[in-house]
Design a protein around this motif. Structure first.
Motif, PDB file in Angstrom:
ATOM      1  N   HIS A 189      23.884  35.991  37.955  1.00 45.43           N
ATOM      2  CA  HIS A 189      24.871  37.065  37.197  1.00 45.43           C
ATOM      3  C   HIS A 189      25.555  37.938  37.914  1.00 45.43           C
ATOM      4  N   MET A 190      26.771  37.886  37.920  1.00 42.80           N
ATOM      5  CA  MET A 190      27.720  38.287  38.812  1.00 42.80           C
ATOM      6  C   MET A 190      28.352  39.441  38.293  1.00 42.80           C
ATOM      7  N   PRO A 191      28.931  40.243  39.104  1.00 44.41           N
ATOM      8  CA  PRO A 191      29.563  41.624  38.733  1.00 44.41           C
ATOM      9  C   PRO A 191      31.001  41.219  37.716  1.00 44.41           C
ATOM     10  N   ALA A 192      31.267  41.799  36.868  1.00 50.03           N
ATOM     11  CA  ALA A 192      32.688  41.526  36.236  1.00 50.03           C
ATOM     12  C   ALA A 192      33.767  42.185  37.072  1.00 50.03           C
ATOM     13  N   LEU A 193      33.394  43.201  37.869  1.00 46.81           N
ATOM     14  CA  LEU A 193      34.247  44.181  38.455  1.00 46.81           C
ATOM     15  C   LEU A 193      34.258  43.575  39.953  1.00 46.81           C
ATOM     16  N   HIS A 194      35.633  43.168  40.169  1.00 46.91           N
ATOM     17  CA  HIS A 194      35.733  42.514  41.481  1.00 46.91           C
ATOM     18  C   HIS A 194      36.461  43.285  42.294  1.00 46.91           C
ATOM     19  N   PRO A 195      36.318  43.359  43.789  1.00 48.40           N
ATOM     20  CA  PRO A 195      37.381  44.211  44.843  1.00 48.40           C
ATOM     21  C   PRO A 195      38.390  43.262  45.026  1.00 48.40           C
ATOM     22  N   ALA A 196      39.575  43.930  45.207  1.00 51.69           N
ATOM     23  CA  ALA A 196      40.759  43.043  45.278  1.00 51.69           C
ATOM     24  C   ALA A 196      40.763  42.133  46.493  1.00 51.69           C
ATOM     25  N   GLU A 197      40.091  42.615  47.414  1.00 50.33           N
ATOM     26  CA  GLU A 197      39.983  41.586  48.692  1.00 50.33           C
ATOM     27  C   GLU A 197      39.704  40.357  48.279  1.00 50.33           C
ATOM     28  N   LEU A 198      38.771  40.212  47.238  1.00 52.35           N
ATOM     29  CA  LEU A 198      38.247  38.577  46.908  1.00 52.35           C
ATOM     30  C   LEU A 198      39.365  37.895  46.360  1.00 52.35           C
ATOM     31  N   TRP A 199      40.102  38.463  45.595  1.00 52.30           N
ATOM     32  CA  TRP A 199      41.634  37.843  44.930  1.00 52.30           C
ATOM     33  C   TRP A 199      42.517  37.838  45.889  1.00 52.30           C
ATOM     34  N   GLN A 200      42.616  38.734  46.876  1.00 46.46           N
ATOM     35  CA  GLN A 200      43.853  38.471  47.876  1.00 46.46           C
ATOM     36  C   GLN A 200      43.343  37.220  48.612  1.00 46.46           C
ATOM     37  N   ALA A 201      42.095  36.949  49.147  1.00 47.58           N
ATOM     38  CA  ALA A 201      41.774  36.186  49.831  1.00 47.58           C
ATOM     39  C   ALA A 201      42.123  34.765  49.307  1.00 47.58           C
ATOM     40  N   SER A 202      42.020  34.557  48.162  1.00 49.33           N
ATOM     41  CA  SER A 202      42.659  33.320  47.409  1.00 49.33           C
ATOM     42  C   SER A 202      43.954  33.228  47.277  1.00 49.33           C
ATOM     43  N   GLY A 203      44.701  34.382  47.261  1.00 48.87           N
ATOM     44  CA  GLY A 203      46.027  34.260  46.872  1.00 48.87           C
ATOM     45  C   GLY A 203      46.239  34.875  45.313  1.00 48.87           C
ATOM     46  N   ARG A 204      44.996  34.607  44.515  1.00 49.76           N
ATOM     47  CA  ARG A 204      45.578  34.788  43.218  1.00 49.76           C
ATOM     48  C   ARG A 204      45.777  36.312  42.581  1.00 49.76           C
ATOM     49  N   TRP A 205      45.367  37.234  43.553  1.00 46.97           N
ATOM     50  CA  TRP A 205      45.527  38.501  43.354  1.00 46.97           C
ATOM     51  C   TRP A 205      47.301  38.776  42.851  1.00 46.97           C
ATOM     52  N   GLU A 206      47.980  37.996  43.686  1.00 50.91           N
ATOM     53  CA  GLU A 206      49.630  37.869  43.371  1.00 50.91           C
ATOM     54  C   GLU A 206      49.840  36.769  42.284  1.00 50.91           C
ATOM     55  N   LEU A 207      49.262  35.561  42.355  1.00 50.34           N
ATOM     56  CA  LEU A 207      49.408  34.406  41.536  1.00 50.34           C
ATOM     57  C   LEU A 207      49.295  34.714  39.952  1.00 50.34           C
ATOM     58  N   MET A 208      48.197  35.557  39.819  1.00 46.59           N
ATOM     59  CA  MET A 208      47.908  35.814  38.369  1.00 46.59           C
ATOM     60  C   MET A 208      48.591  36.805  37.654  1.00 46.59           C
ATOM     61  N   GLY A 209      49.413  37.321  38.327  1.00 46.79           N
ATOM     62  CA  GLY A 209      50.364  38.405  37.676  1.00 46.79           C
ATOM     63  C   GLY A 209      49.633  39.214  36.667  1.00 46.79           C
ATOM     64  N   GLY A 210      50.162  39.273  35.492  1.00 52.22           N
ATOM     65  CA  GLY A 210      49.953  40.181  34.483  1.00 52.22           C
ATOM     66  C   GLY A 210      48.769  39.795  33.935  1.00 52.22           C
ATOM     67  N   ASN A 211      48.207  38.871  34.107  1.00 47.91           N
ATOM     68  CA  ASN A 211      46.893  38.327  33.245  1.00 47.91           C
ATOM     69  C   ASN A 211      45.673  38.721  33.789  1.00 47.91           C
ATOM     70  N   LEU A 212      45.928  39.358  35.121  1.00 48.30           N
ATOM     71  CA  LEU A 212      44.559  39.876  35.646  1.00 48.30           C
ATOM     72  C   LEU A 212      44.596  41.352  35.518  1.00 48.30           C
ATOM     73  N   PHE A 213      43.638  42.038  34.799  1.00 44.17           N
ATOM     74  CA  PHE A 213      43.093  43.326  34.555  1.00 44.17           C
ATOM     75  C   PHE A 213      43.097  43.843  36.055  1.00 44.17           C
ATOM     76  N   ARG A 214      43.838  44.856  36.294  1.00 40.72           N
ATOM     77  CA  ARG A 214      43.633  45.764  37.294  1.00 40.72           C
ATOM     78  C   ARG A 214      43.321  47.214  37.444  1.00 40.72           C
ATOM     79  N   LEU A 215      42.441  47.751  38.394  1.00 39.22           N
ATOM     80  CA  LEU A 215      42.308  48.933  38.070  1.00 39.22           C
ATOM     81  C   LEU A 215      41.960  49.671  39.460  1.00 39.22           C
ATOM     82  N   LYS A 216      41.827  50.868  39.733  1.00 42.10           N
ATOM     83  CA  LYS A 216      41.438  51.699  40.911  1.00 42.10           C
ATOM     84  C   LYS A 216      40.313  52.392  40.558  1.00 42.10           C
ATOM     85  N   ASP A 217      39.377  52.645  41.705  1.00 40.04           N
ATOM     86  CA  ASP A 217      38.327  53.179  41.692  1.00 40.04           C
ATOM     87  C   ASP A 217      38.859  54.784  42.080  1.00 40.04           C
ATOM     88  N   ARG A 218      37.647  55.719  42.202  1.00 43.67           N
ATOM     89  CA  ARG A 218      37.931  56.969  42.458  1.00 43.67           C
ATOM     90  C   ARG A 218      38.379  57.200  43.935  1.00 43.67           C
TER      91      ARG A 218
END
Length: 571
Positions: A75-104
């Motif tokens: 069972h993995m977290p649903a909440l992911h640090p951006a670095e994970l997705w930046q590493a694969s390039g999908r942080w940019e590639l996924m565009g608006g389909n990826l729900f993004r947020l910031k922590d405190r």
RNA sequence: CGGGGCGUAGCGCAGCCUGGUAGCGCACCUGCCUUGGGCGCAGGUGGUCCCCGGUUCAAAUCCGGGCGCCCCGACCA
């Protein structure tokens, strides 16, 4: 297997309604609302009420039972640090389909739409040796996707439950084995869920994937299109499907140069066909796309037969995964010298890369746009008057001949319930998964990814098992396996008989819903027909004589049965 | 993101054009009646008319802006 307590309707929350909200259109959406399975929170977000959740838990139990034979549950977290997705390039590639947020602390996070990165990152930290391979890791977990257009109730939503699995193998041969294991297990899962489904060859995506198969349930509510051959069993997603186009006769070859002719008001294939008297299949259709090259966007001409449609999925494959989009009118004029409607592969203003569909190969004396507004060319022969790169670009249509056996294909709508996919090394590489092989050198494991949409199994089951009054689920995934309906609890004999039947069935391991409400029989029958329970036992007038009725919801068939038989589990 | 539709009681809808007491059916509550396919009778509860602003003596209704939801298309690991 899951066991539930039997329930009395009077103590359950099953809010059935006669009229569904006007914005529900597809059958499963209407019935899920009317039967009290779900309520809507916002676009693409639903609350699962007890009936839905019981069914979804049973589906998950089946998935778990079968997956556990080949894989280990995580069972993995649903909440992911951006670095994970930046590493694969999908942080940019996924565009608006990826729900993004910031922590405190203003760090970027996102909600996982899938877990290739997360699983690969874990594998990168933990896997050391080829001896640890193969690994197959799975979870049943909530996924988030900010869909541009959620629709059709639970069919396309922004938050849903997915069984996602990932395999890590040392080499392609290992991946083949992991992939085949999933193929077999998926069939067992869908069989156990009582679905009628078909496995189809799927588009393996632009990047990395080498083989992919989708599990589809045919139905009008579906968003995908599949081509099927009833004769030989060939089945493929339309994004991938191949077929022979209908034959077209070209005139006797006479050589010569193309000849320009005026088409002042004829822009579409149909208009030019009507003007010339030539069949649409004798024309070639030319489309301009802008493709992202290192140097910037480049115009590419895509040519298909006049009576065919170009497939953007296939074009993506032909372009090797580069980003592309249809050209804007001014870009079309700039590239070809003509506006849409007069574009063609011969004598473009600038030298263009030309991709042509295989269906045009060997054809001659075709009609194409002249790259001059209001003119077309006749007598154009591919390979002679223009030199394309050949590719599979056409979309298969119903009636096209199967490439395997020649029989006509049919194209049907379908709901995708599962997908198995040979991923390749994209994520292993990006996230740094590496083990030592037998020779002691570093090796990147090759991955597969495998998904099942849990809610879609429920949706598909309803879509294929419903009528005007409601639906019936396969017993394995129904919230209750049987409903006991006394016609009148004010009658002492009926009341006593009902309690006996419920107790007996419960002892037999049935999940019983006892409709003990003080309602008229008609109301209870209507509700029982609506809410998806496959069998009903009616306790009525003959209860005093020890006889009840067993009704099969799917067929409506009714049998009178001795209560003693019920108590012997012989019904 | 392009096109279309819709927001009035829990659900389905009318009222809006032509401004003036917010209505109908179902559901819900009480009582009676009825008891094998959403039964009947009587009484009753329930509304920021999506939001903000404007016009007006007066706005569900007219005007402007916004938000939400649905459908078609685009998009969709």
């Amino acid at each position: 297997m899951l066991t539930f307590f039997s329930m009395r309707w009077s103590q359950s929350f099953i809010p059935t309604v006669r009229e569904a909200p006007a914005d529900a259109e597809v059958a499963s959406h209407i019935f899920l609302l009317r039967a009290g399975y779900i309520r809507q929170v916002a676009a693409g977000l639903y609350e699962y009420l007890p009936l839905a959740w019981r069914s979804l838990l049973k589906i998950q139990a089946i998935v778990r039972r079968e997956m556990d034979t080949i894989a280990q549950e995580f069972h993995m977290p649903a909440l992911h640090p951006a670095e994970l997705w930046q590493a694969s390039g999908r942080w940019e590639l996924m565009g608006g389909n990826l729900f993004r947020l910031k922590d405190r602390f203003q760090r970027d996070l996102c909600l996982g739409m899938t877990h290739e990165e997360a699983m690969a990152a874990l594998a990168a930290k933990e896997l050391r040796s080829y001896k640890q391979l193969p690994q197959i890791w799975y979870q049943i977990q909530t996924k988030f996707r900010d869909e541009p257009r959620p629709r059709s109730g639970l069919l396309r939503v922004r938050e849903f439950i997915m069984k996602d699995a990932y395999s890590f193998d040392l080499n392609e041969a290992g991946l083949d084995v992991s992939y085949q294991k999933h193929d077999r297990v998926y069939r067992r899962i869908f069989d156990a869920c009582g679905l009628r489904y078909v496995a189809v060859e799927a588009h393996s995506g632009a990047m990395g994937g080498s083989q992919s198969q989708e599990f589809m349930v045919l139905g009008e509510a579906g968003e995908d299109l599949v081509a099927l051959c009833a004769a030989c069993g060939y089945a493929a997603n339309l994004e991938k499907a191949q077929a022979h186009p209908a034959p077209v006769a070209d005139p006797e070859a006479a050589g010569g140069a193309p000849e320009e002719f005026a088409t002042p008001h004829q822009r579409t294939i149909a208009e030019v066909s009507a003007l010339t008297g030539e069949a649409p299949g004798r024309l070639a259709k030319s489309l301009v796309y802008m493709v992202e090259e290192e140097s910037g966007p480049e115009a590419v001409l895509v040519v298909v037969r006049g009576d065919d449609e170009a497939s953007e999925a296939k074009l993506g494959t032909a372009l090797g995964g580069r980003e592309f989009r249809p050209a804007r009118p001014e870009e079309i004029v700039d590239a070809t010298g003509a506006p849409p409607g007069s574009v063609g592969p011969v004598k473009a203003r600038r030298p263009l890369r030309i991709l042509a569909d295989h269906a045009l190969r060997g054809r001659h004396h075709l009609i194409v746009g002249a790259n001059r507004e209001g003119f077309h060319l006749r007598g154009v022969t591919p390979g002679e008057h223009f030199t394309p790169e050949w590719a599979d670009l056409r979309e298969v249509r119903s009636g096209n001949a199967c490439t395997k056996c020649g029989a006509p294909l049919t194209v049907s709508k379908a709901i995708e319930i599962g997908h198995i996919f040979k991923l390749g090394r994209k994520y292993s590489h990006a996230l740094g998964v590496s083990v030592q092989d037998e020779a002691g050198s570093a090796a990147e494991p090759i991955m597969g990814s495998y998904g099942i949409g849990i809610e879609r199994i429920l949706v598909a089951a309803i879509e294929q098992n419903c009528d005007k009054s409601g639906f019936w689920l396969p017993r394995s995934i129904a919230p209750y396996s049987v409903i006991v309906t006394p016609t009148n609890l004010g009658d002492a004999a009926i009341a006593a008989a009902s309690e006996r039947v419920v107790a007996a069935l419960t002892a037999q391991g049935e999940d019983v819903l006892f409709d003990d409400r003080d309602e008229r029989a008609g109301v209870k029958f209507k509700d029982a027909d609506l809410i998806g329970i496959p069998r009903r036992i009616t306790v009525g007038k003959k209860a005093a004589q020890g006889i009840v009725e067993v009704v099969d919801r799917a067929t409506g068939a009714m049998r009178e049965v001795e209560m003693s038989a019920i108590e012997r589990a012989d019904w």
